[in-house]
Write an enzyme that holds these catalytic residues in place. Structure first.
Site, mmCIF file in Angstrom:
data_model
loop_
_atom_site.group_PDB
_atom_site.id
_atom_site.type_symbol
_atom_site.label_atom_id
_atom_site.label_comp_id
_atom_site.label_asym_id
_atom_site.label_seq_id
_atom_site.Cartn_x
_atom_site.Cartn_y
_atom_site.Cartn_z
ATOM 1 C CG ASP A 7 -1.624 -1.332 1.403
ATOM 2 O OD1 ASP A 7 -2.391 -1.708 0.503
ATOM 3 O OD2 ASP A 7 -1.392 -2.018 2.411
ATOM 4 C CG HIS A 38 -3.327 -5.152 3.507
ATOM 5 N ND1 HIS A 38 -2.874 -4.293 2.528
ATOM 6 C CD2 HIS A 38 -3.629 -6.308 2.881
ATOM 7 C CE1 HIS A 38 -2.895 -4.936 1.361
ATOM 8 N NE2 HIS A 38 -3.355 -6.147 1.541
#
Length: 333
Positions: free
Chosen positions: A158, A186
């Site tokens: 990410d 996440h």
């Protein structure tokens, strides 16, 4: 030198297929660090795993001393220096998040117990398999003799996605962007934060907000793009991110091993105990960290505005709920 023992689980899967070559050729632990690679997967995948072993042999890599394929935890977790837990129960169509959690609690309770019993107490454990934060917390709780700080989960993908979106927008390289942050889970509640990020434009370092001059994009589409990127890749490729996930694992593990560059921080899911950002204790939450001597520390003192606060709290709430559900399953697993 002495070889280090590195475990990769889910080793017959597609992330591992990209990851194993990078590790074995020295991209992660350095060009002079010999390795023993231990590859764990479930019994039905052992034939496929044999093929992966053959390919690793056929790469003729000088650092690779031994490759051990196995479906047994007592073999896989023995004397490990590092464990990269990629394998997990994937979400199938029509599956509730709760069902997914239940299946994974079982896996990560078992692997945590195996780490506790067989691995070195100094082992570094990186959880990639989703839901990564909660799986990591369960593994850590199931390995009470290994320090909680030795467990981390991957939010580097990410982090890299956020860096790259900024770089694309400005027409610079990803290397010109530093100190983006992924806060929280996440999942699609994660908060990609560029309030403290810097970008090198024509040799001058400026804040990302100042460089981009488009606050509505930074507070809107940018965040959504990073949050939804995994789903976008699945939609296009009909498979989840593998090459980019493997690269992120390499970045994450290399930083644990060698430390973060001066003046830079990275995002990692770590135990929230003792943080100064108002995140509840005992969550595996992604924070900005710096790493030195294989030890991470929170980046302290970053001012948090109201916009950020709300997003950080939202993802913490999701993680608290996930943890509650997982802990219920843990007692019955």
């Amino acid at each position: 030198g002495e070889p280090i023992r590195v475990l990769v689980t889910g080793a017959a899967g597609q992330i591992a297929y990209s990851l194993l070559y990078s590790i074995a050729k020295g991209d992660v632990f350095g060009k002079d660090q010999p390795l023993v690679l231990v590859l764990l997967d479930i019994t039905p995948m052992m034939t496929v795993l044999e093929g992966v072993v053959m390919e690793l042999q056929d790469c003729a890599l000088p650092l690779l001393r031994e490759v051990i394929p196995t479906d047994k935890e007592e073999v896989a977790f023995k004397d490990l220096d590092i464990a990269i837990l990629v394998g997990s129960m994937p979400r199938r169509e029509g599956m509730e998040r709760k069902d997914l959690l239940k299946a994974n609690v079982k896996i990560f309770k078992s692997q945590g117990a195996a780490l506790d019993k067989y691995a070195k107490k100094t082992v570094k454990v990186v959880v990639v398999g989703n839901p990564a934060n909660t799986n990591c917390l369960i593994a850590s709780k199931s390995a009470p003799s290994i320090p909680k700080e030795n467990f981390s989960c991957l939010t580097r993908l990410d982090h890299n996605r956020a860096k790259s979106q900024i770089a694309l927008k400005l027409g610079v390289t990803a290397n010109d962007v530093k100190n983006v942050i992924i806060w929280g889970n996440h999942s699609s509640t994660q908060y990609p934060d560029v309030n403290h990020a810097k970008v090198n434009v024509k040799g001058k370092e400026v804040g990302v907000y100042e460089a981009i001059k488009d606050d509505s994009w930074l507070k809107g589409d940018f965040i959504l793009t990073v949050q939804q990127r995994g789903a976008a890749v699945i939609k296009a490729r009909k498979l989840s991110s593998a090459m980019s996930a493997a690269k992120a694992i390499c970045d994450h593990v290399r930083d644990i091993w060698f430390g973060t560059p001066a003046g830079e921080f990275v995002s990692m899911g770590v135990i929230s105990d003792g943080n100064s950002y108002g995140v509840p204790e005992d969550l595996l939450y992604s924070f900005p960290v710096v790493i030195k001597d294989k030890t991470w520390k929170f980046v302290e003192g970053l001012p948090i505005n109201d916009f950020s606060r709300e997003k950080m709290d939202l993802t913490a709430k999701e993680l608290s709920e996930e943890k509650e559900t997982a802990v219920e399953f843990l007692s019955s697993a």
